[in-house]
Design a protein around this motif. Sequence first.
Motif, short mmCIF file in Angstrom:
data_model
loop_
_atom_site.label_atom_id
_atom_site.label_comp_id
_atom_site.label_asym_id
_atom_site.label_seq_id
_atom_site.Cartn_x
_atom_site.Cartn_y
_atom_site.Cartn_z
N LEU A 1 -0.68 4.49 6.85
CA LEU A 1 -1.37 5.28 7.85
C LEU A 1 -2.00 6.52 7.22
O LEU A 1 -1.34 7.28 6.50
CB LEU A 1 -0.40 5.71 8.95
N VAL A 2 -3.27 6.70 7.52
CA VAL A 2 -4.00 7.91 7.13
C VAL A 2 -4.39 8.64 8.40
O VAL A 2 -5.05 8.07 9.27
CB VAL A 2 -5.25 7.56 6.30
N THR A 3 -3.97 9.88 8.49
CA THR A 3 -4.30 10.70 9.65
C THR A 3 -5.05 11.93 9.17
O THR A 3 -4.54 12.70 8.35
CB THR A 3 -3.04 11.12 10.41
N VAL A 4 -6.25 12.09 9.69
CA VAL A 4 -7.07 13.24 9.33
C VAL A 4 -7.09 14.19 10.52
O VAL A 4 -7.46 13.79 11.63
CB VAL A 4 -8.50 12.83 8.95
N GLY B 1 -9.69 -6.07 -1.39
CA GLY B 1 -10.41 -5.30 -0.39
C GLY B 1 -9.52 -4.29 0.30
O GLY B 1 -8.30 -4.48 0.40
N TRP B 2 -10.13 -3.23 0.73
CA TRP B 2 -9.47 -2.25 1.60
C TRP B 2 -10.10 -2.37 2.98
O TRP B 2 -11.33 -2.37 3.12
CB TRP B 2 -9.64 -0.83 1.08
N PHE B 3 -9.25 -2.46 3.97
CA PHE B 3 -9.67 -2.53 5.35
C PHE B 3 -8.97 -1.41 6.11
O PHE B 3 -7.97 -0.86 5.65
CB PHE B 3 -9.28 -3.88 5.97
N ASP C 1 -12.00 8.88 9.90
CA ASP C 1 -11.35 8.07 8.88
C ASP C 1 -9.89 7.78 9.23
O ASP C 1 -9.23 7.00 8.53
CB ASP C 1 -11.41 8.76 7.52
N THR C 2 -9.40 8.39 10.27
CA THR C 2 -8.02 8.15 10.70
C THR C 2 -7.85 6.68 11.06
O THR C 2 -8.59 6.15 11.89
CB THR C 2 -7.67 9.03 11.91
N ALA C 3 -6.88 6.03 10.43
CA ALA C 3 -6.67 4.60 10.63
C ALA C 3 -5.47 4.16 9.81
O ALA C 3 -4.99 4.88 8.94
CB ALA C 3 -7.90 3.80 10.21
N VAL C 4 -5.03 2.95 10.09
CA VAL C 4 -4.11 2.27 9.18
C VAL C 4 -4.97 1.54 8.16
O VAL C 4 -5.88 0.79 8.53
CB VAL C 4 -3.20 1.29 9.91
N TYR C 5 -4.68 1.77 6.89
CA TYR C 5 -5.45 1.17 5.81
C TYR C 5 -4.64 0.03 5.19
O TYR C 5 -3.46 0.20 4.87
CB TYR C 5 -5.78 2.21 4.76
N GLU D 1 0.84 -1.20 0.00
CA GLU D 1 0.00 0.00 0.00
C GLU D 1 0.88 1.25 0.00
O GLU D 1 1.99 1.23 0.55
CB GLU D 1 -0.89 0.05 1.25
N SER D 2 0.35 2.28 -0.58
CA SER D 2 1.03 3.58 -0.55
C SER D 2 -0.01 4.68 -0.64
O SER D 2 -1.18 4.42 -0.96
CB SER D 2 2.04 3.71 -1.69
#
Length: 122
Positions: free
Chosen positions: A117-120, A35-37, A90-94, A6-7
Amino acid sequence: EVQLVESGGGLVQAGGSLRLSCSASGFSFDDWTIGWFRQAPGKEREGVSLINYSDGTTDYVDSVKGRFTISSDNAKNTVYLQMNSLKLEDTAVYYCAAAGVETMYEDEYDYWGKGTLVTVSS
């Protein structure tokens, strides 16, 4: 060796957008469901979206419908998750993962990436 990578994660303000990518090595996405989790801090991992690579069928968890779009580039063996109107929650590790069946049930997924990691922020 099969690998999913993932990137595209990062820090974004609420209301912003990010596009995640999932690319594979060692196998082709043909005949697989990708899938995306995501896993938020202190929460269980949940399914976000999937795409059946064979017929293009897509599905989304209710909380992201209308904001996230999953797509694929067959030539690049890559799946994308376009995330718009991002919210704090939505902040989470995807993670992206591959399954031989069309399902959001994570136990059916055979291969997993290491996550991005996505951090909002507000």
